[in-house]
Design a protein around this motif. Structure first.
Motif, PDB file in Angstrom:
ATOM      1  N   LYS A   1      64.996  58.441  74.310  1.00  0.00           N
ATOM      2  CA  LYS A   1      65.896  59.095  73.354  1.00  0.00           C
ATOM      3  C   LYS A   1      66.096  58.248  72.103  1.00  0.00           C
ATOM      4  O   LYS A   1      66.195  58.778  70.998  1.00  0.00           O
ATOM      5  CB  LYS A   1      67.241  59.398  74.022  1.00  0.00           C
ATOM      6  CG  LYS A   1      67.148  60.452  75.124  1.00  0.00           C
ATOM      7  CD  LYS A   1      68.519  60.980  75.526  1.00  0.00           C
ATOM      8  CE  LYS A   1      69.089  61.878  74.433  1.00  0.00           C
ATOM      9  NZ  LYS A   1      70.355  62.518  74.849  1.00  0.00           N
ATOM     10  N   LYS A   2      66.139  56.942  72.250  1.00  0.00           N
ATOM     11  CA  LYS A   2      66.294  56.071  71.078  1.00  0.00           C
ATOM     12  C   LYS A   2      65.053  56.149  70.188  1.00  0.00           C
ATOM     13  O   LYS A   2      65.164  56.164  68.956  1.00  0.00           O
ATOM     14  CB  LYS A   2      66.541  54.622  71.505  1.00  0.00           C
ATOM     15  CG  LYS A   2      67.925  54.366  72.073  1.00  0.00           C
ATOM     16  CD  LYS A   2      68.098  52.890  72.389  1.00  0.00           C
ATOM     17  CE  LYS A   2      69.497  52.612  72.935  1.00  0.00           C
ATOM     18  NZ  LYS A   2      69.669  51.165  73.264  1.00  0.00           N
ATOM     19  N   MET A   3      63.891  56.194  70.813  1.00  0.00           N
ATOM     20  CA  MET A   3      62.647  56.294  70.051  1.00  0.00           C
ATOM     21  C   MET A   3      62.574  57.638  69.328  1.00  0.00           C
ATOM     22  O   MET A   3      62.133  57.712  68.168  1.00  0.00           O
ATOM     23  CB  MET A   3      61.452  56.118  70.980  1.00  0.00           C
ATOM     24  CG  MET A   3      60.108  56.114  70.278  1.00  0.00           C
ATOM     25  SD  MET A   3      59.888  54.799  69.051  1.00  0.00           S
ATOM     26  CE  MET A   3      59.422  53.419  70.100  1.00  0.00           C
ATOM     27  N   ALA A   4      62.992  58.704  69.992  1.00  0.00           N
ATOM     28  CA  ALA A   4      63.009  60.025  69.360  1.00  0.00           C
ATOM     29  C   ALA A   4      63.989  60.052  68.190  1.00  0.00           C
ATOM     30  O   ALA A   4      63.714  60.661  67.145  1.00  0.00           O
ATOM     31  CB  ALA A   4      63.382  61.092  70.386  1.00  0.00           C
ATOM     32  N   ALA A   5      65.121  59.379  68.346  1.00  0.00           N
ATOM     33  CA  ALA A   5      66.113  59.311  67.273  1.00  0.00           C
ATOM     34  C   ALA A   5      65.573  58.528  66.077  1.00  0.00           C
ATOM     35  O   ALA A   5      65.829  58.889  64.920  1.00  0.00           O
ATOM     36  CB  ALA A   5      67.404  58.674  67.784  1.00  0.00           C
ATOM     37  N   LEU A   6      64.814  57.468  66.344  1.00  0.00           N
ATOM     38  CA  LEU A   6      64.205  56.694  65.259  1.00  0.00           C
ATOM     39  C   LEU A   6      63.257  57.571  64.446  1.00  0.00           C
ATOM     40  O   LEU A   6      63.298  57.573  63.210  1.00  0.00           O
ATOM     41  CB  LEU A   6      63.447  55.495  65.835  1.00  0.00           C
ATOM     42  CG  LEU A   6      62.600  54.685  64.847  1.00  0.00           C
ATOM     43  CD1 LEU A   6      63.477  54.017  63.794  1.00  0.00           C
ATOM     44  CD2 LEU A   6      61.759  53.646  65.591  1.00  0.00           C
ATOM     45  N   GLN A   7      62.400  58.322  65.118  1.00  0.00           N
ATOM     46  CA  GLN A   7      61.443  59.190  64.432  1.00  0.00           C
ATOM     47  C   GLN A   7      62.153  60.263  63.619  1.00  0.00           C
ATOM     48  O   GLN A   7      61.775  60.546  62.466  1.00  0.00           O
ATOM     49  CB  GLN A   7      60.499  59.813  65.462  1.00  0.00           C
ATOM     50  CG  GLN A   7      59.641  58.800  66.181  1.00  0.00           C
ATOM     51  CD  GLN A   7      58.896  59.379  67.371  1.00  0.00           C
ATOM     52  OE1 GLN A   7      58.567  60.568  67.396  1.00  0.00           O
ATOM     53  NE2 GLN A   7      58.624  58.548  68.374  1.00  0.00           N
ATOM     54  N   ALA A   8      63.182  60.849  64.197  1.00  0.00           N
ATOM     55  CA  ALA A   8      63.963  61.861  63.471  1.00  0.00           C
ATOM     56  C   ALA A   8      64.637  61.241  62.252  1.00  0.00           C
ATOM     57  O   ALA A   8      64.716  61.873  61.183  1.00  0.00           O
ATOM     58  CB  ALA A   8      65.011  62.478  64.402  1.00  0.00           C
ATOM     59  N   SER A   9      65.093  60.015  62.381  1.00  0.00           N
ATOM     60  CA  SER A   9      65.809  59.349  61.293  1.00  0.00           C
ATOM     61  C   SER A   9      64.905  59.044  60.108  1.00  0.00           C
ATOM     62  O   SER A   9      65.351  59.058  58.959  1.00  0.00           O
ATOM     63  CB  SER A   9      66.453  58.054  61.811  1.00  0.00           C
ATOM     64  OG  SER A   9      67.381  58.330  62.846  1.00  0.00           O
TER      65      SER A   9
END
Length: 262
Positions: free
Chosen positions: A174-182
């Motif tokens: 989830k943190k990696m997905a949030a980084l990409q979205a950011s």
């Protein structure tokens, strides 16, 4: 960021997402550097589409030779990005941690036998997984991130985001997905609501993206290439996926040592 990188992002944003951006004038030398960076980031076609929107913009000082180079170029797919998930090929997602591979296999099996199977939701998961591998190997690269944005803008209405969020939770990404979205919210005018599987943006995303692009800029300027055995990105992005970054770093070290022995 410097003018070259700013123009690179602005033009790729225009070409991929039809935004209206101001392009700062540059010398022919700097336009050539921008072209080389676009090649390395594998976004030449998106930048070319952006340039077409400025063909009559004399203030931007775009040399005809540069326009000609872009018009003849194509995607190299250096990062081997696949826009559809091959359900029979788990290894194509390039997960290094054995438990994550097992969990992904379980996710696919259950989804294939679900009464409301959502192949397109697995396609989105695949893009996030591919970007995860790219980030841990090479840092934040624009092509994969932009393909994620294009996918959401064109097919997002068909995605079961509840499933995607549960899969990311299970894979601890989830943190990696949030980084990409950011990266998409910071540089490509996306809104957080376009990522229902992400609760909040990552404040480090802009700085990490700038660091990755500056590295490409300086290595290109010095005509250097990145070593294929580099664990620095695994260390930099360790907080976003502890197990995956550790396994990738370990496998990289083992491969480099085996080649030395040979």
């Amino acid at each position: 960021m410097n003018t070259i990188i700013n123009n690179l992002i602005s033009l790729s944003k225009e070409g991929a997402f039809s935004c209206k951006e101001d392009i700062k004038p540059m010398s022919a030398f700097k336009w050539n550097i921008l072209y080389k960076m676009a090649e390395i980031e594998d976004i030449v076609l998106y930048v070319c589409r952006g340039l077409e929107r400025h063909r009559e913009d004399m203030r931007s000082n775009i040399p005809p030779m540069v326009m000609d180079m872009f018009s003849k170029a194509s995607f190299t797919n250096a990062d081997e990005i696949k826009l559809q998930f091959d359900l029979s090929d788990i290894d194509s997602q390039k997960l290094s941690y054995p438990l994550k591979r097992y969990l992904l296999k379980d996710i696919i099996y259950k989804e294939k036998h679900s009464i409301d199977t959502s192949k397109i939701s697995l396609d989105l998961l695949s893009l996030i997984l591919q970007n995860t591998n790219i980030i841990l190997r090479s840092g934040i690269r624009l092509r994969g991130i932009m393909e994620l944005g294009i996918f959401l803008r064109t097919k997002g209405q068909l995605v079961d985001f509840v499933k995607v969020e549960s899969w990311l939770q299970k894979l601890k990404l989830k943190k990696m997905a949030a980084l990409q979205a950011s990266v998409l919210t910071d540089y490509f005018d996306f809104e957080l609501v376009e990522f229902p599987y992400v609760k909040k943006t990552d404040k480090r995303a802009a700085a990490l993206t700038e660091k990755s692009l500056n590295k490409v800029y300086w290595m290109n300027k010095q005509e250097r290439q990145t070593s294929k055995y580099n664990i620095r990105n695994c260390i930099t992005f360790h907080r976003y996926s502890h197990s995956e970054s550790l396994c990738k770093a370990t496998s990289t070290i083992i491969r480099s040592l085996s080649e030395i022995e040979e």
